[in-house]
Design a protein around this motif. Structure first.
Motif: not given
Lengths: 437, 437
Positions: B393-417
């Motif tokens: 959408r930003s490419v089309e409008t040339g403007k900043w766009v706010s995606p609505e994203l919930p904060q995630r609780r799990r993130r990649p950590t070394l435990r996943q290696e």
């Protein structure tokens, strides 16, 4: 636009002619100055300067306004401002530029700096800012090296030019393009030379990158990106809006200049976003600015500059066939390194730390002695300032802004390389501290 | 929002219950499959999975929907789509995931690929796309690995889920967030697991970078930047808008995901600019996209992704105390390397090329066998797709766009290696060519 004027530029102004200044060669002072035969010896014979016709070598250039230095083989400089960069780099650089440049005077309002630095460098002529005009008119100096806070560049360029002195001015050229225009005008009106101190225009690693970009080695160019980051020290003028500080003016300008050099073109639209945080260093200026610039031929540059991040100093040019990554790229306190990638081949090159300030002196003095127009010129300086102004407008509006920039004909090339060995910076005096934490 | 539902997710749907599917454990076929004791052995004992309580080890998980694999110690996969990545990476990966994963079926419309690859890997069950539902319902497979063009991810997720099969789907999860939402819904409704194949969530170099970002090693984080570039081959589905191609979906997603992982946060506003040029590869998609993303706590990420530049694959995280530069960062065909800079110290680390696909299989199968929710989940996948939609959408409008994203609780950590040795990619069959020139 004023900066593009194609009208003749060399005619002395009526005022200068009326005062008869340019027709009276200045007398030189200082018995330690020994004449060295022209032309000056650079790292190579080209160094971006059109060679003086052989029949003229060693003779005085005909141009009237350079009469003040034409009778000499060395240009006498007053260094104005004795802050960090002057102390660690500019003053020491005169030792390696002695063949055509002399440190003849020091200007500062700090008596301790004047006392200690005049002793250290054997400079007998020192004065305060208030007395600078007297120095400028005294006939004891031919040129000034302005290394004051950015907001003061215009004033001292005007004062020096009106006194018939040539001007070597630190970048950014000024805080506003209006100031830059006035600096170009006043030096033209007074028929003196103006150069902006882009030290990397003489540095081999950066010039090789530009060369590879322009020569087709990397293929057709696609994009440029850069990170330039440091922890700026508190109470530094870089943190003062009034003095023209801020990450764009102080370090972002390197990224802008490198992108313009890489693409040999001017950006057509730019966008920036700035962030700040609760920190006494960032009360007046942003901490970090991220930038995008659109260039002709569908090329894009982006960079992030920050006064609140750990040291980074790198840029990358990517073409259809290869890429070059300079890291560190912008430093003078260490050597420049790069990685060139062409297909599966990867070549690393490392340049030892070099003195990047002596080359500026050698080159500018050579221009004065040979009556050549220096490049990086005021037109180069104003281009970056216009981009920064457009970026500042973009930060306010959140939108793309089109800076209006004339295409430049001269770009940094390897012919401009001048190399001198790196130096050990001397101890700081007068309460000056490192610019970074 | 649908993807955040905190309502119980495990109840079988009425339809599934009515059909009695999940109460009938699938019979396994293939005499070559030897049971291996649970739990599976990963590079470390943690690998991002909550350990099965000791008393349960080796016993069947109670969850009904996993009954299809609960009676087995190995998960039987159908690989759907036999393009480049399937041939060079996914199919060969089963050899190193044999302790809990079996390549049980191949799905493609290309008889040559089916014939040659079934022979190469000893897979007796092959079928066309039209006959896939029959395979899914046959009881011969427990899960699918979807490696089709992006636009087809939703359809095959739905078909597999409705047949009670678990879904491992290549990234991007889908072309639209609507498709992603439907994929999350359909797998929940049918009580099957869904994982998005973010291979770098198991790769040590990338996980170390995230760890250093999260642990404070780099200080407080400031900015992220990245370049990901390659010369995409003509006639590749990556160049087709209809199939969900383009640099953002195909490679920009790595930069987005790495920035989100580094900051352990979601962008609050994003901006992009896209350029293209006359080239048959770029009739439907942009050639290069440059992106900026604002994150909470005044952090900024920017990246450039291009299908028309020479190979680059690097990112950098800069904090107040140090930085880490991964280069190459995103590759599976070579090892990951990084430079960590802390003050004046510089540490370089290089990981040999590893098999990044076997870990995905090992982990996902482990989740199925131990009844754990996999991560990277559908919620992780939809986050990147929402960012890409906002960027488009930003490419089309040339403007900043706010995606609505919930904060995630799990993130990649070394435990996943999970680490497995790199493999030599086998020869391509069926007219498949390298994705890059």
């Amino acid at each position: 636009m004023a900066t593009r004027s194609s009208t003749p530029r060399r005619a002395p102004t009526r005022r200068a002619a009326a005062e008869g200044r340019s027709s009276v060669p200045r007398r030189r002072s200082g018995k330690a100055e020994r004449a060295v035969p022209l032309p000056l010896v650079a790292a190579n014979d080209e160094s971006g300067v059109a060679p003086t016709p052989r029949r003229n070598r060693g003779r005085l250039p005909a141009r009237r306004a350079t009469a003040s230095v034409a009778s000499a083989s060395r240009v006498r400089y007053a260094v104005i401002g004795l802050g960090h960069i002057a102390q660690v780099a500019i003053l020491p650089a005169f030792a390696q530029a002695a063949q055509n440049s002399v440190l003849a005077a020091l200007v500062s309002d700090d008596p301790e700096k004047l006392r200690k630095l005049s002793r250290r460098y054997g400079v007998r002529r020192v004065c305060s800012y208030d007395d600078a005009d007297e120095l400028f008119e005294s006939g004891e100096v031919d040129a000034v090296y302005i290394t004051l806070p950015n907001s003061m560049h215009r004033e001292y360029t005007e004062r020096a030019a009106r006194a018939g002195l040539h001007v070597l001015c630190e970048k950014p050229m000024a805080v506003t393009s209006e100031d830059c225009e006035r600096m170009i005008e006043v030096t033209r009106e007074n028929d003196v030379r103006l150069m902006i101190a882009y030290r990397l225009h003489f540095e081999r690693g950066n010039l090789e990158a530009a060369e590879m970009a322009h020569s087709g080695t990397l293929g057709d160019l696609r994009f440029f990106s850069s990170n330039f980051s440091m922890q700026v020290a508190p109470e530094n003028f870089r943190s003062s809006r009034k003095l023209g500080g801020g990450p764009l003016y102080d370090i972002g300008i390197y990224c802008i200049n490198a992108a313009r050099a890489a693409f040999a073109a001017e950006p057509t639209a730019v966008l920036a976003t700035a962030v700040t945080r609760r920190d006494q260093r960032f009360r007046e200026i942003p901490e970090t600015v991220a930038v995008m610039m659109k260039f002709p031929q569908e090329r894009i540059a982006s960079f992030t500059c920050s006064f609140g991040g750990a040291d980074r100093s790198a840029y990358e040019i990517v073409g259809t066939k290869g890429s070059i990554t300079l890291d560190p790229a912008y430093e003078y306190a260490q050597g420049v390194e790069y990685v060139l990638r062409l297909g599966k081949r990867k070549r690393e090159k490392r340049y030892e730390k070099s003195d990047q300030f002596a080359p500026e002196l050698l080159y500018f003095s050579n221009c004065l002695l040979h009556d050549n127009e220096p490049e990086p010129s005021g037109e180069e300086g104003i281009a970056d300032v216009r981009v920064i102004e457009a970026l500042n407008r973009s930060v306010e509006t959140g939108k793309w802004v089109s800076p209006e920039l004339p295409q430049r004909r001269r770009r940094p090339t390897l012919r401009q390389e001048i190399r001198r060995p790196g130096i050990q910076p001397p101890p700081l005096v007068g309460g000056v501290h490192s610019a970074t934490m």
